[in-house]
Design a protein around this motif. Structure first.
Motif, short mmCIF file in Angstrom:
data_model
loop_
_atom_site.label_atom_id
_atom_site.label_comp_id
_atom_site.label_asym_id
_atom_site.label_seq_id
_atom_site.Cartn_x
_atom_site.Cartn_y
_atom_site.Cartn_z
N THR A 113 0.84 -1.20 0.00
CA THR A 113 0.00 0.00 0.00
C THR A 113 0.87 1.25 0.00
OG1 THR A 113 -1.75 -1.18 1.19
CG2 THR A 113 -1.85 1.21 1.21
N LEU A 114 1.96 1.22 0.77
CA LEU A 114 2.90 2.34 0.79
C LEU A 114 3.53 2.56 -0.59
CD1 LEU A 114 4.48 4.48 2.42
CD2 LEU A 114 6.14 2.69 2.97
N LEU A 115 3.94 1.49 -1.25
CA LEU A 115 4.58 1.62 -2.56
C LEU A 115 3.62 2.19 -3.61
CD1 LEU A 115 6.60 -1.73 -2.76
CD2 LEU A 115 7.49 0.57 -2.33
N SER A 116 2.31 1.92 -3.45
CA SER A 116 1.35 2.40 -4.45
C SER A 116 1.20 3.92 -4.45
CB SER A 116 -0.02 1.74 -4.22
OG SER A 116 -0.60 2.20 -3.02
N VAL A 117 1.67 4.58 -3.39
CA VAL A 117 1.62 6.03 -3.33
C VAL A 117 2.51 6.66 -4.40
CG1 VAL A 117 2.13 8.04 -1.86
CG2 VAL A 117 1.06 6.01 -0.87
N PHE A 122 -2.04 4.96 -13.73
CA PHE A 122 -3.13 4.15 -13.18
C PHE A 122 -2.85 2.68 -13.35
CE2 PHE A 122 -7.40 2.18 -13.46
CZ PHE A 122 -7.87 2.53 -12.20
N GLY A 123 -2.21 2.30 -14.46
CA GLY A 123 -1.87 0.90 -14.68
C GLY A 123 -0.93 0.36 -13.62
N GLN A 124 0.07 1.15 -13.24
CA GLN A 124 0.99 0.73 -12.18
C GLN A 124 0.27 0.57 -10.85
OE1 GLN A 124 3.99 3.79 -12.23
NE2 GLN A 124 5.04 2.95 -14.04
N HIS A 184 -8.06 17.27 0.80
CA HIS A 184 -7.00 18.19 1.21
C HIS A 184 -5.63 17.82 0.65
CE1 HIS A 184 -9.80 20.10 4.03
NE2 HIS A 184 -10.16 18.88 4.40
N PHE A 185 -5.36 16.52 0.50
CA PHE A 185 -4.02 16.09 0.11
C PHE A 185 -4.00 15.22 -1.16
CE2 PHE A 185 -4.24 16.42 4.77
CZ PHE A 185 -3.32 17.45 4.97
N GLY A 186 -5.14 15.07 -1.80
CA GLY A 186 -5.20 14.23 -2.99
C GLY A 186 -5.21 12.76 -2.63
N TRP A 187 -5.37 11.91 -3.66
CA TRP A 187 -5.48 10.48 -3.39
C TRP A 187 -4.18 9.90 -2.87
CZ3 TRP A 187 -2.40 6.95 -5.77
CH2 TRP A 187 -1.81 7.30 -6.99
N ARG A 188 -3.03 10.48 -3.24
CA ARG A 188 -1.75 9.95 -2.76
C ARG A 188 -1.61 10.15 -1.25
NH1 ARG A 188 1.59 8.85 -7.26
NH2 ARG A 188 0.84 9.87 -9.17
N GLY A 189 -1.99 11.32 -0.78
CA GLY A 189 -1.92 11.57 0.66
C GLY A 189 -2.86 10.66 1.44
N ALA A 190 -4.04 10.41 0.87
CA ALA A 190 -5.00 9.52 1.53
C ALA A 190 -4.46 8.09 1.64
CB ALA A 190 -6.32 9.54 0.77
N VAL A 191 -3.91 7.58 0.53
CA VAL A 191 -3.39 6.21 0.53
C VAL A 191 -2.17 6.10 1.45
CG1 VAL A 191 -2.39 4.39 -0.91
CG2 VAL A 191 -4.33 5.72 -1.75
N LEU A 192 -1.33 7.14 1.49
CA LEU A 192 -0.16 7.13 2.38
C LEU A 192 -0.59 6.99 3.84
CD1 LEU A 192 2.85 7.53 2.98
CD2 LEU A 192 2.44 10.01 2.93
N ALA A 193 -1.61 7.73 4.24
CA ALA A 193 -2.09 7.65 5.61
C ALA A 193 -2.58 6.25 5.96
CB ALA A 193 -3.20 8.67 5.84
N LEU A 194 -3.28 5.62 5.04
CA LEU A 194 -3.78 4.27 5.30
C LEU A 194 -2.66 3.25 5.33
CD1 LEU A 194 -6.76 3.48 5.77
CD2 LEU A 194 -6.48 5.74 4.77
#
Length: 418
Positions: A113-117, A122-124, A184-194
């Protein structure tokens, strides 16, 4: 990991539980509380990371120029690979143990999940989510078998309900946090938090979960596996419970997949943060899974399951309204019925499987997550043709079939417990 080594890193209550005389765990005992705490955290992190991308589907569709059906790949890809990996994971757990596999699955899931940030396309992202599903399979594939082996049958509904309550809270918090943070932080910030939350949860799970006391390692004996398969297929209830899992999860995920598209558009025009409040309705699942689990222990699973399906149908009907005053209670009713029904059906698997608990649990969950992937994609096609009413029509058909299955299961006589 040996019992002695585990006792040195666990809290005093857990160490005492691990050293207690061998016996099934009963509600209220220190070992039961330790196990429930760990499994609650494991279920929480599993569902938070798995479904944090669901409310972000409209964001992905906008940022990458996708249709709603294509955007649903962020959910269906991970649930699909997870479904296909459950049986191999259960076989590994038969050989190497339940606890080690669950620990590794949760930690690797957090890492992926961290790497997906940091992906560039989108393919990656989709490919990493596919690997995430393979890695994470080790926890849900084994959790039900672990509880069925370690917990007394009279307390199993309670413990399974607590585990599923963790799933519900994780699903709610994952969706809620992702929706709010994305504003507030875009989808990357959201996924990073999770991802960071998942890493902390993986450590707590390793810290708290006591070693198995009733697990016996088994080599891959294909003759035994064939006998187990025949026993499962020949059982009067298990195949129908597998179908129940497929339809339950398929209908539930489909509703939440396209809920965001409906509520962000006319006549509602909600923001991403307001959508998070709607996803917080998951909290009713936290209560319903534990409460109905205990109710099923008393009244019998066959007398409770069909009522939960009927509740989902009633909730679906309310979502057709164009006012939040009716739609929100409908979503809550649908969510209550789903988590309660899953709690009843999943604990029923452990009671009927006898000597093939791990394989039966893996088959149940394979159908469960295949329902999420297949039904979620099918309902996306119906969204393109009929909007929310098209999605609701597909869900109504699945729920009516599920109601017929649950009604038939009322004739199933319980097996004598050992």
């Amino acid at each position: 990991m040996s019992t002695r080594l585990s006792a040195t890193v666990l809290s005093p209550s857990v160490a005492a539980a691990a050293a207690s005389p061998v016996g099934k765990l009963h509600a209220g005992s220190p070992a039961f509380r330790a196990t429930s705490r760990a499994m609650f955290v494991g279920g929480f992190c599993t569902f938070a990371m798995l479904y944090c991308t669901q409310p972000l589907m409209p964001v992905f569709a906008h940022d990458f120029g996708l249709t709603p059906a294509a955007a649903s790949g962020v959910v269906s890809m991970s649930t699909g690979t997870l479904a296909l990996s459950l049986i191999p994971a259960s076989l590994l757990s038969d050989r190497f143990g339940r606890r080690a596999l669950m620990n590794g699955a949760l930690a690797l899931g957090a890492l992926l999940t961290l790497l997906s940030v940091f992906v560039g396309s989108f393919g990656q992202f989709i490919w990493l989510r596919a690997l995430f599903g393979v890695a994470l399979a080790g926890l849900p594939a084994v959790a039900m078998a672990y509880l069925s082996e370690e917990v007394d049958s009279k307390s199993l509904g309670h413990s399974m309900g607590l585990y599923i309550a963790g799933n519900a809270l994780g699903g709610m918090c994952g969706r809620f946090l992702a929706s709010v943070l994305a504003d507030h932080f875009g989808w990357r910030g959201a996924v990073l938090a999770l991802a960071l939350q998942g890493g902390v949860g993986a450590w707590l799970f390793w810290r708290w979960l006591p070693p198995s006391r009733h697990f016996q390692p088994r080599a891959h004996d294909f003759t035994r596996m064939r006998r187990e398969w025949q026993a499962i297929v020949g059982d009067g209830g298990l195949p129908w419970l597998f179908l129940t899992a497929f339809l339950l999860m398929g209908c539930f995920v489909s509703l939440y997949n396209y809920l965001g598209f409906r509520l962000l558009a006319a006549p509602f025009h909600l923001s991403q943060s307001m959508l998070a409040l709607v996803f917080s309705l998951y909290v009713v699942g936290i209560w319903s899974s534990a409460w109905v689990g205990r109710l099923a222990d008393r009244l019998g699973r066959r007398n409770v399951l069909w009522l939960m399906v009927a509740m989902m149908l009633a909730g679906l009907a309310l979502t057709l309204a164009d006012t939040l005053w009716l739609m929100v209670p409908g979503i809550a009713l649908f969510t209550f019925g789903f988590f309660a029904g899953h709690s009843v059906a999943s604990s029923w698997i452990g009671l009927r499987a006898r000597e093939a608990k791990a394989m039966a649990a893996a088959l149940y969950l394979s159908c469960y997550y295949l329902g999420s992937s297949v039904y979620g994609s099918l309902s996306g096609l119906m969204w393109g043709r009929g909007g929310w009413h098209g999605v609701a029509a597909v869900l109504a058909g699945g729920l009516l079939l599920l109601l017929a299955v649950a009604w038939w299961l009322r004739r199933l006589q319980p097996l004598p417990q050992r």
